[in-house]
Design a protein around this motif. Sequence first.
Motif, PDB file in Angstrom:
ATOM      1  N   ASP A   1      43.962  39.115  40.000  1.00  0.00           N
ATOM      2  CA  ASP A   1      43.210  40.175  39.812  1.00  0.00           C
ATOM      3  C   ASP A   1      44.124  40.614  39.018  1.00  0.00           C
ATOM      4  N   ALA A   2      44.579  40.575  37.982  1.00  0.00           N
ATOM      5  CA  ALA A   2      45.517  40.542  37.234  1.00  0.00           C
ATOM      6  C   ALA A   2      46.256  42.230  36.948  1.00  0.00           C
ATOM      7  N   SER A   3      44.558  43.541  37.521  1.00  0.00           N
ATOM      8  CA  SER A   3      45.640  44.019  36.984  1.00  0.00           C
ATOM      9  C   SER A   3      46.021  45.298  37.842  1.00  0.00           C
ATOM     10  N   LEU A   4      47.035  44.511  39.073  1.00  0.00           N
ATOM     11  CA  LEU A   4      47.077  44.150  40.165  1.00  0.00           C
ATOM     12  C   LEU A   4      48.940  44.322  39.845  1.00  0.00           C
TER      13      LEU A   4
ATOM     14  N   TYR B   1      52.703  42.680  40.224  1.00  0.00           N
ATOM     15  CA  TYR B   1      52.410  41.636  40.884  1.00  0.00           C
ATOM     16  C   TYR B   1      52.715  41.037  42.459  1.00  0.00           C
TER      17      TYR B   1
ATOM     18  N   ALA C   1      49.061  42.086  43.754  1.00  0.00           N
ATOM     19  CA  ALA C   1      48.664  40.171  43.387  1.00  0.00           C
ATOM     20  C   ALA C   1      48.541  39.282  44.058  1.00  0.00           C
TER      21      ALA C   1
END
Length: 310
Positions: free
Chosen positions: A248-251, A253, A256
Motif C-alpha cells: 500500500d504505497a499510499s501509506l 514508509y 506501509a
Amino acid sequence: MDRMMTLVGKVAESDSSVVVTGETGTGKELVARCLHANSSRRDALFLPINCGALPEHLLESELFGHEKGAFTGATSQKPGLLETAQGGTVFLDEISALSPSLQVKLLRVLQERQLRRVGGRREIEIDIRILSATNDDLEALIAKGTFRSDLYYRLNVITIPVPPLRDRLEDIPLLTQNFLEQLNNKVDKQVVTTTQEAIDVLQRFNWPGNVRELQNVIERAFWLTDSDSIVPQDLPAKLIEDVQPAIDASLPYGEAKRVYLEPFEKGYLSRLLEDSEGNVSRAAEKAGLHRSSFQRLLKQHGVRSSDHRT
Ligand SMILES: Nc1ncnc2c1ncn2[C@@H]1O[C@H](COP(=O)(O)OP(=O)(O)O)[C@@H](O)[C@H]1O
Ligand SMILES: [Mg+2]
C-alpha cells in the motif's frame, strides 16, 4: 457459476453424455448429482465409480460383471455396476485413468447400448446415462495417444467446466455459511457466523484443494472456536502465512512496512506455536528468542498460545 448453473439446468433433461471438468475439490461430483437429480432418471440409481481407484482387471469386472469361471476366483456369476444402474446414471470419475482396452469396451456401451460380461457370450441391453469427470486435459491426452478420440466424442457431447475456488472468492461467504449450517444441524454445537476478519483471511488464500479444502477448514474451525463465531485464530496458520499482502504505497514508509509484514509476523508465530503444540518456551527456543521477548511478540500480534495447544 451462474453461467455454469444455467448450463446444468439446460443439459440435465437432455439425457446426453456430459464431461465435467475442473480441478480436484471444485464440485464436479456435485454437478453430476445435480444433473441426475434434474433428469428424467431421477428416481433411478446415481452410481459414482472412480476409474482411478482399481487396477484394470478389477475395474473391468466391477463395471462389466463376469460369468462363473471367467477367471480364477470368479466362483459365481456377477452382474457389473453398469448393469446394476439400469435406467439410471453412471458417473465415471477420473475418466482419463481408463486403460485402452476398457476404453474400447466403454465405447461399445455408448455406441451399441450393449455389453458382454467378462467371460460371457450373451449381449445385455444397457440403458444408462454416462456422466464423467476429469481434471486432466483430455484433448492433450488424445494428442499423446493415451485417450481414444472416438470415445471422447461419445462422452463429451457437452462439457461443463467447474471454475476453481480462487476464481470465485465471492462464493466463500455463502459456502462457509452453508457448511456451518450443515454442521449445526448435525451435532450438538452451534456456531452461527464467521467474522468479517476471518472471511477476509479465507478470501485471500488461493485454495489449491478448492471447495473440499474450504469445507475441511470450516469444519476444523467449527470445532476449535470457543465462541459462537469463527475468528481468524480458528483458521490454520498456513492460510495466514501463504497470503501475499498488497503493497500500500499510499501509506508512509514505516506504516506501509508494518501492514505488509503483519501477516508474516502472525503466520510465523502461529506456525511455530502449532509445531510446538502451544508450548511457549519451546517455540521461543526454536525462534532463537528469549521467552519474555517472544511473549511480547505474541501479545503485540494478537497470537494466543492457548489456541495451539492440542
Ligand atoms: N457449490 C457447492 N456448495 C456446497 N458444497 C460444495 C459445493 N461445491 C463442492 N462442494 C462440496 O465440496 C466437496 C468436494 O466436492 P466434489 O463434488 O466431491 O468435488 P470433485 O468431484 O470436483 O473433486 C464435497 O463435499 C461437496 O459437497
Ligand atoms: Mg471427486
